[in-house]
Scaffold this active site. Structure first.
Site, short mmCIF file in Angstrom:
data_model
loop_
_atom_site.label_atom_id
_atom_site.label_comp_id
_atom_site.label_asym_id
_atom_site.label_seq_id
_atom_site.Cartn_x
_atom_site.Cartn_y
_atom_site.Cartn_z
CG ASP A 205 -3.09 -81.77 48.56
OD1 ASP A 205 -2.34 -81.50 47.60
OD2 ASP A 205 -4.20 -82.31 48.42
CG ASP B 110 -2.66 -84.52 45.71
OD1 ASP B 110 -3.72 -84.51 46.34
OD2 ASP B 110 -2.08 -83.48 45.31
CG ASP C 3 -6.31 -86.35 48.54
OD1 ASP C 3 -6.97 -87.33 48.93
OD2 ASP C 3 -6.77 -85.45 47.82
N1 DCT Z 1 -8.70 -83.01 40.88
C1 DCT Z 1 -9.63 -82.71 39.88
N2 DCT Z 1 -10.78 -82.08 40.21
C2 DCT Z 1 -11.04 -81.72 41.47
C3 DCT Z 1 -10.11 -82.00 42.49
C4 DCT Z 1 -8.94 -82.64 42.16
O1 DCT Z 1 -9.42 -83.04 38.73
N3 DCT Z 1 -12.17 -81.09 41.76
C5 DCT Z 1 -7.44 -83.67 40.52
C6 DCT Z 1 -6.52 -82.78 39.74
C7 DCT Z 1 -5.43 -82.44 40.69
C8 DCT Z 1 -5.46 -83.54 41.71
O2 DCT Z 1 -6.77 -84.05 41.70
C9 DCT Z 1 -5.03 -83.10 43.07
O3 DCT Z 1 -5.87 -82.06 43.55
P1 DCT Z 1 -5.27 -80.86 44.40
O4 DCT Z 1 -4.31 -81.36 45.41
O5 DCT Z 1 -6.42 -80.06 44.90
O6 DCT Z 1 -4.54 -80.00 43.28
P2 DCT Z 1 -3.01 -79.76 43.00
O7 DCT Z 1 -2.92 -79.48 41.56
O8 DCT Z 1 -2.19 -80.87 43.55
O9 DCT Z 1 -2.73 -78.42 43.77
P3 DCT Z 1 -1.79 -78.16 45.06
O10 DCT Z 1 -0.40 -78.11 44.53
O11 DCT Z 1 -2.23 -76.88 45.63
O12 DCT Z 1 -2.02 -79.30 45.99
MG MG Z 2 -2.21 -81.39 45.60
#
Ligand code: DCT
Ligand code: MG
Length: 391
Positions: free
Chosen positions: A231, A233, A315
């Site tokens: 995704d 962010d 997000d």
């Molecule tokens: N986060 C966290 N705990 C969670 C969910 C999210 O600390 N349960 C924080 C850390 C990463 C950030 O939010 C964004 O989450 P993701 O998009 O799920 O992770 P990502 O590292 O960006 O992984 P991806 O590259 O797959 O999107």
């Molecule tokens: Mg992410």
């Protein structure tokens, strides 16, 4: 189960004189030699780059972590994730299990898996998990936007195996899940950095239109230097405290109407995303969405598809300026890095950290910070740049 000679040799024994060393068994002798690597206990105390030298081992351990999470066994899942994370920090690839002596977070089970892979090239447990019907079904079903482990597990027990099984079934799907099913293929295709940047331009337009001077920051995996992600962010704030209030609905509405109506490249299709477990994060204004990205902004493989756009998970989070440093730190991840930051704050510093603030339980006060560097310093930690937080 296979007895683990390696962990048995790790306990501390009585001091042994040099003269007596020749009498020792090989395993006992190992613990007398200096450790091959030194690794700190908490992920927030060490540097974890994106590229490392032990992917064949970490992928295996992460698959077991994922499978444990599907079984709602969080403790086991975190244990495998931690073991994988330690291997990611090592400066070179592991050749022999003995090299791992003295390292933290490597439990008996993880060591057994690692040893098997080092010796035979693969782990039976990992391969049978990968092939199992349950793992494959849970992976496919939790891959649907809006579907968590609990829902996927219920469906699995009711005989659902693939997203297509839901198409003509009796299962009730909420709005997010319907959108997730509809865009299943797109949403399970990685988002490239170029696509993330293209979406950033549009989100920035929306934000500037409804609140001039607002700032957007790319967080999550892309901020850690990843070239692709599941995704995109973004964190949104405004230098004048309070201006950010009520911003999210305006941004979403702008994207919905302005961009959508003009027939341009994107809008937020779904405002209600998957519910994450209630946590301190929910106090932020937040929006999970499916973003329609026009094909010319997509990476080449997507451009050749028949339809003219790609659905991408976006997000959005809004933070007051005074909390911005905590929000950036909290939303940059990785998840394990965040988990260990909070654990370190609590266990080592008697402080409580979240994406809003840092509370010192000893002094009974909140500690202010305007940068990530300051927060690390308040925690007594060496600063770890985002690119080294890929724990
Ligand atoms: N986060 C966290 N705990 C969670 C969910 C999210 O600390 N349960 C924080 C850390 C990463 C950030 O939010 C964004 O989450 P993701 O998009 O799920 O992770 P990502 O590292 O960006 O992984 P991806 O590259 O797959 O999107
Ligand atoms: Mg992410």
């Amino acid at each position: 189960s296979t007895p683990c000679w390696f962990t048995e040799s790790m306990g501390s024994g009585e001091p042994i004189s040099i003269q007596d060393r020749h009498k020792l068994k090989v395993n006992d002798k190992l613990r007398l030699d200096p450790p091959e690597f030194t690794v700190k206990n908490y992920a927030c105390q060490r540097r974890t780059p994106l590229k490392h030298n032990n992917t064949h081992l970490t992928h295996a351990l992460e698959l077991l972590a994922e499978s444990a999470a599907f079984g709602e066994n969080e403790g086991r899942s975190v244990a495998f994730t931690r073991a994988a994370s330690v291997l990611k920090t090592l400066p070179r690839s592991v050749q022999r299990i003995e090299e791992l002596r003295g390292l933290p977070c490597l439990g008996e089970h993880s060591l057994r898996v690692i040893k098997e892979i080092l010796e035979y090239g693969a782990s039976q447990e990992v391969e049978s998990t990968r092939q199992s019907e349950q793992y494959q079904a849970m992976k496919a079903l939790t891959g649907i936007f809006g579907v968590g482990v609990k829902t996927a597990d219920r469906w699995y027990r009711e005989g659902v195996r693939r997203p297509s099984d839901l198409m003509d079934s009796e299962q009730k799907l909420n709005q997010a899940q319907q959108a997730g099913l509809q865009h299943y293929k797109d949403l399970n295709t990685c988002v490239s950095k170029a696509e993330a940047d293209a979406i950033g331009v549009i989100v920035d337009q929306a934000v500037q239109a409804v609140l001039p001077g607002a700032q957007i920051t790319l967080t999550g995996g892309f901020r850690r230097g990843k070239e692709s992600g599941h995704d995109v962010d973004f964190l949104i704030t405004h230098p004048e405290e309070g201006k950010e209030e009520g911003l999210m609905p305006k941004v979403v509405n702008w994207l919905d109407t302005q961009v959508g109506q003009k027939g341009q490249n994107s809008y937020l299709e779904s405002k209600d995303g998957p519910a994450r477990p209630p946590s301190n994060m929910d106090r932020f204004e937040r929006c999970f969405s499916i973003f329609k990205l026009e094909s010319q902004s997509c990476s080449p493989p997507e451009r050749e598809k028949s339809h003219q756009w790609k659905a991408v998970r976006v997000d959005l989070v809004v933070s007051p300026f005074s909390q911005f440093a905590f929000a950036v730190l909290g939303w940059t991840g990785s998840k394990l890095f965040e988990r260990d930051l909070r654990r370190y704050a609590g266990q080592v510093k008697n402080m409580s950290l979240n994406s809003h603030s840092l509370f010192d339980s000893h002094q009974r006060c909140f500690l202010r910070a305007t940068s990530e560097e300051e927060i690390f310093s308040l925690l007594g930690l060496e600063y770890i740049p985002a690119c080294d937080r890929n724990a």
